[in-house]
Scaffold this active site. Structure first.
Site, short mmCIF file in Angstrom:
data_model
loop_
_atom_site.label_atom_id
_atom_site.label_comp_id
_atom_site.label_asym_id
_atom_site.label_seq_id
_atom_site.Cartn_x
_atom_site.Cartn_y
_atom_site.Cartn_z
N SER A 104 -5.43 2.26 -1.05
CA SER A 104 -6.42 1.51 -0.26
C SER A 104 -6.92 0.36 -1.12
O SER A 104 -7.48 0.57 -2.19
CB SER A 104 -7.58 2.44 0.13
OG SER A 104 -8.54 1.74 0.90
N TRP A 105 -6.69 -0.87 -0.64
CA TRP A 105 -6.97 -2.08 -1.43
C TRP A 105 -8.26 -1.92 -2.26
O TRP A 105 -9.32 -1.69 -1.69
CB TRP A 105 -7.13 -3.29 -0.52
CG TRP A 105 -6.00 -3.50 0.44
CD1 TRP A 105 -6.00 -3.19 1.77
CD2 TRP A 105 -4.71 -4.04 0.15
NE1 TRP A 105 -4.79 -3.52 2.33
CE2 TRP A 105 -3.98 -4.04 1.36
CE3 TRP A 105 -4.10 -4.53 -1.01
CZ2 TRP A 105 -2.67 -4.51 1.44
CZ3 TRP A 105 -2.80 -5.00 -0.93
CH2 TRP A 105 -2.10 -4.99 0.28
N LYS B 177 -9.71 7.30 -1.40
CA LYS B 177 -10.05 6.99 0.00
C LYS B 177 -8.81 7.25 0.84
O LYS B 177 -7.82 6.53 0.74
CB LYS B 177 -10.51 5.54 0.13
CG LYS B 177 -11.05 5.18 1.51
CD LYS B 177 -11.49 3.72 1.55
CE LYS B 177 -12.19 3.38 2.85
NZ LYS B 177 -12.58 1.96 2.91
N GLU C 260 -4.43 -1.30 14.30
CA GLU C 260 -5.02 -0.39 13.31
C GLU C 260 -6.28 0.21 13.90
O GLU C 260 -7.08 -0.48 14.53
CB GLU C 260 -5.42 -1.11 12.02
CG GLU C 260 -4.35 -1.30 11.00
CD GLU C 260 -4.92 -1.83 9.68
OE1 GLU C 260 -6.05 -1.44 9.30
OE2 GLU C 260 -4.23 -2.63 9.03
N ASN D 104 -1.42 -10.43 9.06
CA ASN D 104 -2.42 -9.39 9.26
C ASN D 104 -3.80 -9.89 8.83
O ASN D 104 -3.99 -10.30 7.69
CB ASN D 104 -2.06 -8.15 8.43
CG ASN D 104 -3.08 -7.03 8.61
OD1 ASN D 104 -3.08 -6.35 9.63
ND2 ASN D 104 -3.97 -6.86 7.64
N GLU D 105 -4.73 -9.88 9.76
CA GLU D 105 -6.14 -10.13 9.49
C GLU D 105 -6.42 -11.40 8.68
O GLU D 105 -6.99 -11.35 7.59
CB GLU D 105 -6.77 -8.94 8.77
CG GLU D 105 -6.73 -7.65 9.55
CD GLU D 105 -7.35 -6.48 8.80
OE1 GLU D 105 -7.71 -5.49 9.47
OE2 GLU D 105 -7.47 -6.54 7.56
N TYR E 242 -6.71 7.84 4.42
CA TYR E 242 -6.63 7.51 5.84
C TYR E 242 -5.50 8.24 6.56
O TYR E 242 -5.42 8.22 7.78
CB TYR E 242 -6.36 6.01 6.01
CG TYR E 242 -7.56 5.10 5.86
CD1 TYR E 242 -8.39 4.82 6.94
CD2 TYR E 242 -7.85 4.49 4.64
CE1 TYR E 242 -9.47 3.96 6.82
CE2 TYR E 242 -8.93 3.63 4.50
CZ TYR E 242 -9.75 3.38 5.59
OH TYR E 242 -10.81 2.52 5.47
N HIS F 62 1.03 -9.17 4.97
CA HIS F 62 -0.14 -8.28 4.93
C HIS F 62 -0.71 -8.33 3.52
O HIS F 62 -0.52 -7.41 2.72
CB HIS F 62 0.27 -6.86 5.32
CG HIS F 62 -0.88 -5.95 5.62
ND1 HIS F 62 -0.90 -5.10 6.71
CD2 HIS F 62 -2.04 -5.74 4.98
CE1 HIS F 62 -2.03 -4.41 6.72
NE2 HIS F 62 -2.73 -4.77 5.66
N GLN G 38 0.80 -1.21 0.00
CA GLN G 38 0.00 0.00 0.00
C GLN G 38 0.84 1.28 0.00
O GLN G 38 0.34 2.33 -0.40
CB GLN G 38 -0.94 0.01 1.20
CG GLN G 38 -2.02 -1.07 1.12
CD GLN G 38 -2.95 -1.03 2.33
OE1 GLN G 38 -2.70 -1.69 3.32
NE2 GLN G 38 -4.01 -0.25 2.23
N ASN H 258 -7.08 -4.94 14.93
CA ASN H 258 -7.44 -3.89 13.99
C ASN H 258 -8.91 -3.58 14.19
O ASN H 258 -9.77 -4.42 13.91
CB ASN H 258 -7.17 -4.33 12.55
CG ASN H 258 -5.69 -4.45 12.26
OD1 ASN H 258 -4.85 -4.14 13.10
ND2 ASN H 258 -5.37 -4.88 11.06
#
Length: 478
Positions: free
Chosen positions: A433-434, A440, A379, A168-169, A442, A124, A23, A299
């Site tokens: 942002s994926w 978008k 996050e 990650n996630e 952040y 990630h 990213q 997150n």
């Protein structure tokens, strides 16, 4: 070299921000980096709905010193980032790329020079393309490939990096890959793959954690879970049953292995309800037992607000078009449960709830149900469209207002006894942002993607800087 004990003893709290390699880095083929699955997807797939990629991203690859300087000037004392697997091991297995090792060594050293504690995530979302071609996370062999890659990173960086997370996630990654179908390889409503992915991701994590301990790395290691705490619509029928089913769908395949070192007790029951199977091997139980983490990264953006299934076929609701779409984030699983939509809770322009209260309820729930683990908020943030003024300055009052509420509830949970040790705002700077691309935003720092990636701290950057300073003053005075 520093020690893990000093990470917390020398700081009142870990305050920082975070990014992910694909990213923010750019340099997608620099210094013999291998091709990643996201490179291939964004270059070749019609399912890249916003037609943008991470080839240059935020150009962190070339500008990391400028960004780390800004973190230090903003009173941040830690930085969470991920390593690109394909930058270090271009084909996913085999030959190690010294150029990638050198890059991360330089970046880690510069963090430490600026008294920024590096917090490294090994995976990630960005899988090396060669492994994706072999079936990716549905191929069990990837768990050994990941373990080998993790060992390379532990060997190269473990003398200086004290904070690690494996993946990650894993739940949300599997959800977007196998249920929503917006992440490559874009399977839609594939419940079998959704759960098998999670199993293999957690097995890979367990193997890497075991290696970390065998190598006697001075540090702590865990996994990062996307908060999925389930709350029920008051009109829900069979509340206890619906909570159990939804909690399994969103949380249990991650939290139970991560925090208890085993698979969920209700797994066999849920296999029947969701109609899936798990491919496993003898000895996996022992691997999970050894692979329990030292802490949980969380997150945290939203809850999962659900009710009993009322009618209709399985359907996933997702919005990668932002203001161009009215779709709200959620799911309906035929015969099981469905998302409910609370009219009293604000949503962002991508259809996701904005509900800072859940910072408190999620942290309390994990403390009470999972034996009070050490937690870091890895996050938390708020994505919005932004318009800078003539000086490229962004007055992001909406972000600050939500930011402040989330932090208020986090500190309330800390005061209530939750063992939360750190907070990372998402994200350090504006980035890709994926699927959503670059509109978008952040970041605490604006990136002008049209003007040589110029950095300009936003109002929220200065707000966070002051917040950290006041927090430290208050702790030191008490």
């Amino acid at each position: 070299m520093g020690k893990i004990d000093n990470v917390f003893s020398e700081r009142n709290f870990l305050w920082g921000s975070g990014t992910a390699a694909y990213q923010c880095e750019g340099g997608w083929d620099a210094d013999k980096k291998g091709t990643g699955e996201w490179d291939y997807f964004n270059h070749n797939s019609a399912l890249n709905v916003n037609s943008q990629d991470g080839d240059d991203a935020s150009d962190f690859f070339h500008r990391y010193k400028e960004d780390i300087d800004l973190m230090a000037e903003g009173n941040q004392n830690t930085y969470r980032f991920s390593i690109s697997w394909a930058r270090v091991v271009p084909n996913g297995t085999g030959e190690v790329n010294q150029g990638g090792i050198d890059y991360y060594n330089d970046m880690i050293n510069y963090c430490l020079e600026k008294n920024i504690e590096p917090n490294v995530t090994l995976f990630h979302y960005d899988l090396p393309l060669e492994l994706a071609k072999q079936g990716g996370w549905l191929n069990r062999n990837i768990t050994d490939a990941f373990n080998e890659y993790a060992q390379v990173c532990f060997e190269a960086f473990g003398d200086r990096v004290k904070l690690w997370s494996t993946i990650n996630e894993p739940r949300y990654y599997s959800y977007c890959t196998n249920m929503v179908g917006n992440y490559p390889p874009n399977r839609h409503q594939d419940v079998q793959s959704y759960f098998q992915y999670q199993y293999n991701l957690m097995l890979a994590s367990a193997k890497a954690i075991t290696s970390f301990r065998k190598m006697n790395i001075d540090g702590m290691i865990g996994i990062v879970h996307d908060n999925g705490n389930v709350e029920l619509d008051p009109d829900t029928e069979n509340k206890e049953e619906i909570f159990k089913i939804a909690d399994f769908f969103y949380n249990r395949m991650i939290l139970v292995p991560a925090l208890e070192g085993k698979l969920p007790d209700e797994l066999e029951e849920m296999k029947e309800k969701f109609k899936f199977m798990i491919f496993h091997e003898d000895g996996d139980k022992e691997l999970f037992e050894k692979g329990k983490g030292d802490y949980l990264g969380l997150n945290l953006y939203n809850r999962q607000y659900v009710k009993h299934w009322e009618s209709g076929e399985t359907e996933v609701f997702h919005n990668n078009k932002g203001a161009q779409s009215k779709s709200k984030e959620g799911i309906r699983l035929e015969g099981l449960f469905e998302s409910s939509f609370d009219k009293n809770v604000k949503r962002n322009q991508w259809g996701r709830e904005v509900n800072p209260r859940i910072m408190y309820t999620a942290l309390i729930e994990i403390k009470e149900r999972y034996s009070d683990p050490l937690i870091m908020i890895t996050e938390n943030g708020h994505g919005i469209y932004e318009t800078p003024d003539k000086d490229d300055y962004v007055i992001d009052n909406e972000r600050i207002e939500i930011f402040e509420q989330f932090l208020k509830y986090m500190l309330q949970a800390k005061e209530a006894g939750v063992n939360v040790k750190g907070y990372y705002h998402w994200s350090t700077m504006d980035l890709y942002s994926w699927i959503n691309g670059y509109e978008k935003r952040y970041g605490l720092v604006r990136v002008d993607f049209e003007n040589d990636f110029k950095r300009t701290p936003k109002k929220s950057y200065y707000w966070f800087k002051d917040y950290i300073e006041h927090y430290n003053e208050e702790i030191n005075n008490n």
